[in-house]
Scaffold this motif. Structure first.
Motif, PDB file in Angstrom:
ATOM      1  N   GLN A  92      16.402   1.188 -38.701  1.00 30.55           N
ATOM      2  CA  GLN A  92      16.070  -0.020 -37.949  1.00 30.55           C
ATOM      3  C   GLN A  92      17.291  -0.911 -37.724  1.00 30.55           C
ATOM      4  O   GLN A  92      17.469  -1.472 -36.645  1.00 30.55           O
ATOM      5  N   ALA A  93      18.147  -1.031 -38.728  1.00 29.03           N
ATOM      6  CA  ALA A  93      19.345  -1.868 -38.581  1.00 29.03           C
ATOM      7  C   ALA A  93      20.265  -1.316 -37.488  1.00 29.03           C
ATOM      8  O   ALA A  93      20.830  -2.074 -36.696  1.00 29.03           O
ATOM      9  N   GLN A  94      20.405  -0.001 -37.430  1.00 33.59           N
ATOM     10  CA  GLN A  94      21.230   0.614 -36.397  1.00 33.59           C
ATOM     11  C   GLN A  94      20.601   0.409 -35.015  1.00 33.59           C
ATOM     12  O   GLN A  94      21.304   0.127 -34.047  1.00 33.59           O
ATOM     13  N   TYR A  95      19.290   0.549 -34.952  1.00 34.50           N
ATOM     14  CA  TYR A  95      18.602   0.316 -33.679  1.00 34.50           C
ATOM     15  C   TYR A  95      18.775  -1.129 -33.238  1.00 34.50           C
ATOM     16  O   TYR A  95      19.046  -1.390 -32.063  1.00 34.50           O
ATOM     17  N   ASP A  96      18.624  -2.045 -34.180  1.00 31.00           N
ATOM     18  CA  ASP A  96      18.782  -3.458 -33.850  1.00 31.00           C
ATOM     19  C   ASP A  96      20.180  -3.747 -33.285  1.00 31.00           C
ATOM     20  O   ASP A  96      20.336  -4.582 -32.404  1.00 31.00           O
ATOM     21  N   ALA A  97      21.185  -3.028 -33.796  1.00 30.58           N
ATOM     22  CA  ALA A  97      22.564  -3.229 -33.341  1.00 30.58           C
ATOM     23  C   ALA A  97      22.756  -2.827 -31.883  1.00 30.58           C
ATOM     24  O   ALA A  97      23.605  -3.386 -31.185  1.00 30.58           O
ATOM     25  N   ILE A  98      21.961  -1.866 -31.400  1.00 33.14           N
ATOM     26  CA  ILE A  98      22.131  -1.390 -30.022  1.00 33.14           C
ATOM     27  C   ILE A  98      20.998  -1.825 -29.087  1.00 33.14           C
ATOM     28  O   ILE A  98      21.060  -1.554 -27.890  1.00 33.14           O
ATOM     29  N   SER A  99      20.009  -2.499 -29.612  1.00 29.10           N
ATOM     30  CA  SER A  99      18.826  -2.804 -28.793  1.00 29.10           C
ATOM     31  C   SER A  99      19.160  -3.612 -27.543  1.00 29.10           C
ATOM     32  O   SER A  99      18.585  -3.373 -26.481  1.00 29.10           O
ATOM     33  N   SER A 100      20.089  -4.547 -27.643  1.00 31.09           N
ATOM     34  CA  SER A 100      20.423  -5.321 -26.437  1.00 31.09           C
ATOM     35  C   SER A 100      21.083  -4.439 -25.379  1.00 31.09           C
ATOM     36  O   SER A 100      20.855  -4.620 -24.184  1.00 31.09           O
ATOM     37  N   MET A 101      21.880  -3.465 -25.812  1.00 32.40           N
ATOM     38  CA  MET A 101      22.497  -2.541 -24.862  1.00 32.40           C
ATOM     39  C   MET A 101      21.428  -1.669 -24.200  1.00 32.40           C
ATOM     40  O   MET A 101      21.490  -1.391 -23.007  1.00 32.40           O
ATOM     41  N   LEU A 102      20.443  -1.246 -24.978  1.00 27.95           N
ATOM     42  CA  LEU A 102      19.383  -0.397 -24.446  1.00 27.95           C
ATOM     43  C   LEU A 102      18.452  -1.166 -23.522  1.00 27.95           C
ATOM     44  O   LEU A 102      18.011  -0.642 -22.507  1.00 27.95           O
ATOM     45  N   LYS A 103      18.157  -2.409 -23.893  1.00 24.74           N
ATOM     46  CA  LYS A 103      17.278  -3.222 -23.053  1.00 24.74           C
ATOM     47  C   LYS A 103      17.915  -3.490 -21.697  1.00 24.74           C
ATOM     48  O   LYS A 103      17.236  -3.508 -20.679  1.00 24.74           O
ATOM     49  N   LYS A 104      19.220  -3.698 -21.706  1.00 23.74           N
ATOM     50  CA  LYS A 104      19.921  -3.905 -20.438  1.00 23.74           C
ATOM     51  C   LYS A 104      19.820  -2.639 -19.596  1.00 23.74           C
ATOM     52  O   LYS A 104      19.642  -2.708 -18.395  1.00 23.74           O
ATOM     53  N   GLY A 105      19.939  -1.484 -20.262  1.00 21.90           N
ATOM     54  CA  GLY A 105      19.698  -0.203 -19.608  1.00 21.90           C
ATOM     55  C   GLY A 105      20.781   0.311 -18.688  1.00 21.90           C
ATOM     56  O   GLY A 105      20.713   1.408 -18.193  1.00 21.90           O
ATOM     57  N   TYR A 106      21.790  -0.454 -18.441  1.00 18.99           N
ATOM     58  CA  TYR A 106      22.864  -0.023 -17.557  1.00 18.99           C
ATOM     59  C   TYR A 106      24.099  -0.838 -17.888  1.00 18.99           C
ATOM     60  O   TYR A 106      24.060  -1.775 -18.665  1.00 18.99           O
ATOM     61  N   ASP A 107      25.155  -0.477 -17.288  1.00 26.56           N
ATOM     62  CA  ASP A 107      26.398  -1.203 -17.442  1.00 26.56           C
ATOM     63  C   ASP A 107      27.061  -1.184 -16.067  1.00 26.56           C
ATOM     64  O   ASP A 107      26.723  -0.361 -15.229  1.00 26.56           O
ATOM     65  N   THR A 108      27.956  -2.076 -15.830  1.00 28.40           N
ATOM     66  CA  THR A 108      28.633  -2.110 -14.537  1.00 28.40           C
ATOM     67  C   THR A 108      29.490  -0.859 -14.380  1.00 28.40           C
ATOM     68  O   THR A 108      30.317  -0.562 -15.231  1.00 28.40           O
ATOM     69  N   TRP A 109      29.258  -0.125 -13.325  1.00 34.73           N
ATOM     70  CA  TRP A 109      29.998   1.099 -13.079  1.00 34.73           C
ATOM     71  C   TRP A 109      31.183   0.818 -12.173  1.00 34.73           C
ATOM     72  O   TRP A 109      31.093   0.064 -11.214  1.00 34.73           O
ATOM     73  N   TYR A 110      32.300   1.420 -12.513  1.00 34.81           N
ATOM     74  CA  TYR A 110      33.446   1.515 -11.629  1.00 34.81           C
ATOM     75  C   TYR A 110      34.253   2.720 -12.057  1.00 34.81           C
ATOM     76  O   TYR A 110      33.917   3.359 -13.070  1.00 34.81           O
ATOM     77  N   VAL A 111      35.258   3.074 -11.350  1.00 33.90           N
ATOM     78  CA  VAL A 111      35.956   4.339 -11.567  1.00 33.90           C
ATOM     79  C   VAL A 111      36.383   4.546 -13.013  1.00 33.90           C
ATOM     80  O   VAL A 111      36.269   5.645 -13.545  1.00 33.90           O
ATOM     81  N   THR A 112      36.857   3.513 -13.665  1.00 34.95           N
ATOM     82  CA  THR A 112      37.307   3.671 -15.051  1.00 34.95           C
ATOM     83  C   THR A 112      36.265   3.201 -16.059  1.00 34.95           C
ATOM     84  O   THR A 112      36.591   3.015 -17.232  1.00 34.95           O
TER      85      THR A 112
END
Length: 81
Positions: free
Chosen positions: A22-42
């Motif tokens: 659960q602690a590991q999940y909590d650490a990444i939950s905001s990244m997962l909820k966002k579900g994406y990241d800004t894409w660019y070539v690099t």
């Protein structure tokens, strides 16, 4: 969010699974909820996956391909499947 890779029926060639608590999940939950990241070539889906995996497990996967561009191909090589 729409997963274009699944929609296009691209095959999975590599898999990496880790059981997290659960602690590991909590650490990444905001990244997962966002579900994406800004894409660019690099900054691609490969380094997003690496960043989430690293934050959850502490294991850093090498995704840098030619000239430091992160690619799914390098991610697959790093996983080793």
């Amino acid at each position: 969010m729409i997963d274009k890779e699944i929609d296009r029926k691209y095959p999975f060639v590599s898999n990496q699974f880790e059981e997290i608590d659960q602690a590991q999940y909590d650490a990444i939950s905001s990244m997962l909820k966002k579900g994406y990241d800004t894409w660019y070539v690099t900054h691609t889906c490969a380094d997003y996956a690496r960043d989430v995996y690293y934050k959850a497990t502490g294991v850093y996967l090498d995704v840098d391909d030619y000239m430091g561009i992160e690619t799914p191909r390098e991610l697959a090589k790093s996983i080793g499947n």
